[in-house]
Design a protein around this motif. Structure first.
Motif, PDB file in Angstrom:
ATOM      1  N   ALA A   1       6.843   4.320   4.248  1.00  0.00           N
ATOM      2  CA  ALA A   1       7.762   3.626   5.499  1.00  0.00           C
ATOM      3  C   ALA A   1       8.624   3.050   4.840  1.00  0.00           C
ATOM      4  O   ALA A   1      10.065   3.312   6.220  1.00  0.00           O
ATOM      5  CB  ALA A   1       6.434   2.482   6.333  1.00  0.00           C
TER       6      ALA A   1
ATOM      7  N   THR B   1       1.233  -1.399  -0.407  1.00  0.00           N
ATOM      8  CA  THR B   1      -0.453  -0.062   0.204  1.00  0.00           C
ATOM      9  C   THR B   1       1.171   0.786  -0.238  1.00  0.00           C
ATOM     10  O   THR B   1       2.180   0.844   0.474  1.00  0.00           O
ATOM     11  CB  THR B   1      -1.221   0.135   1.173  1.00  0.00           C
ATOM     12  OG1 THR B   1      -0.354   0.351   2.584  1.00  0.00           O
ATOM     13  CG2 THR B   1      -1.841  -1.687   1.621  1.00  0.00           C
ATOM     14  N   GLU B   2       0.121   2.214  -0.246  1.00  0.00           N
ATOM     15  CA  GLU B   2       1.268   3.680   0.344  1.00  0.00           C
ATOM     16  C   GLU B   2       1.827   3.809   1.350  1.00  0.00           C
ATOM     17  O   GLU B   2       2.593   4.724   1.289  1.00  0.00           O
ATOM     18  CB  GLU B   2       0.054   4.578  -0.575  1.00  0.00           C
ATOM     19  CG  GLU B   2      -0.720   4.653  -1.672  1.00  0.00           C
ATOM     20  CD  GLU B   2       1.250   4.603  -2.881  1.00  0.00           C
ATOM     21  OE1 GLU B   2       2.133   5.773  -3.046  1.00  0.00           O
ATOM     22  OE2 GLU B   2       1.110   3.951  -4.369  1.00  0.00           O
ATOM     23  N   GLU B   3       0.704   3.501   2.079  1.00  0.00           N
ATOM     24  CA  GLU B   3       1.640   4.020   3.687  1.00  0.00           C
ATOM     25  C   GLU B   3       3.135   2.749   3.758  1.00  0.00           C
ATOM     26  O   GLU B   3       3.637   3.404   4.004  1.00  0.00           O
ATOM     27  CB  GLU B   3       0.533   3.504   4.621  1.00  0.00           C
ATOM     28  CG  GLU B   3      -0.662   4.483   4.397  1.00  0.00           C
ATOM     29  CD  GLU B   3      -1.261   4.197   3.773  1.00  0.00           C
ATOM     30  OE1 GLU B   3      -2.569   2.471   3.453  1.00  0.00           O
ATOM     31  OE2 GLU B   3      -2.198   4.885   2.934  1.00  0.00           O
ATOM     32  N   GLN B   4       2.502   2.396   3.592  1.00  0.00           N
ATOM     33  CA  GLN B   4       4.234   0.389   3.214  1.00  0.00           C
ATOM     34  C   GLN B   4       4.851   0.980   2.736  1.00  0.00           C
ATOM     35  O   GLN B   4       6.283   0.774   3.179  1.00  0.00           O
ATOM     36  CB  GLN B   4       3.700  -0.902   2.798  1.00  0.00           C
ATOM     37  CG  GLN B   4       2.055  -1.777   3.733  1.00  0.00           C
ATOM     38  CD  GLN B   4       2.146  -3.030   3.294  1.00  0.00           C
ATOM     39  OE1 GLN B   4       1.522  -2.973   2.443  1.00  0.00           O
ATOM     40  NE2 GLN B   4       1.582  -3.450   4.857  1.00  0.00           N
TER      41      GLN B   4
END
Length: 150
Positions: A36, A30-33
């Motif tokens: 990070a 995902t974009e958050e992953q």
């Protein structure tokens, strides 16, 4: 299954070869992953610090950038000549002796550049990106005079 695949399978069964398990596909990040992971990589790169050049002779590293045989210049020449060597690889076994000679000279120059970086010994009589300059000898102790060890 084709006859060939059936034959392969029969031979595997006779020999007792078990095929490896198929690899599972990863789920897309995902974009958050992704964000990070980028932050973790940036932190790891910052913690690593600059390159130490442990495989390059200290005398070569100590040369100033404006020196004719400085580390930066020699690395640039090495990269250029490695790429050139890849592009003329077909000339290695050519019937034309000039093409073979060009390949051998370039290959030897790349080896000599690597020796210089490793041992600080210049083995070639030419230098430069296209081997355009010639090395000259400098007399440090004239003939007939004993070398002082003071």
């Amino acid at each position: 299954m084709s006859k060939r695949e059936e034959e392969k399978q029969r031979i595997r069964d006779e020999l007792g070869i078990v095929p490896p398990k198929p690899r599972r596909k990863r789920k897309p990040m995902t974009e958050e992953q992704k964000a990070a992971a980028d932050e973790r990589l940036a932190a790891a790169r910052a913690a690593k610090g600059p390159a130490k050049n442990t495989n390059i002779h200290p005398s070569v590293v100590a040369l100033p950038e404006d020196h004719p045989l400085s580390l930066e210049k020699v690395k640039e020449w090495l990269k250029y000549n490695r790429d050139f060597l890849k592009s003329i690889k077909a000339q290695k076994d050519s019937k034309d002796s000039k093409e073979r000679m060009q390949y051998q000279v370039t290959e030897n120059y790349v080896k000599n550049l690597n020796i210089y970086l490793k041992d600080n010994v210049w083995c070639d009589h030419r230098y430069g990106k296209l081997m355009e300059h010639e090395m000259t000898y400098i007399v440090t102790v004239p003939a007939g005079e004993p070398e002082s060890h003071e």
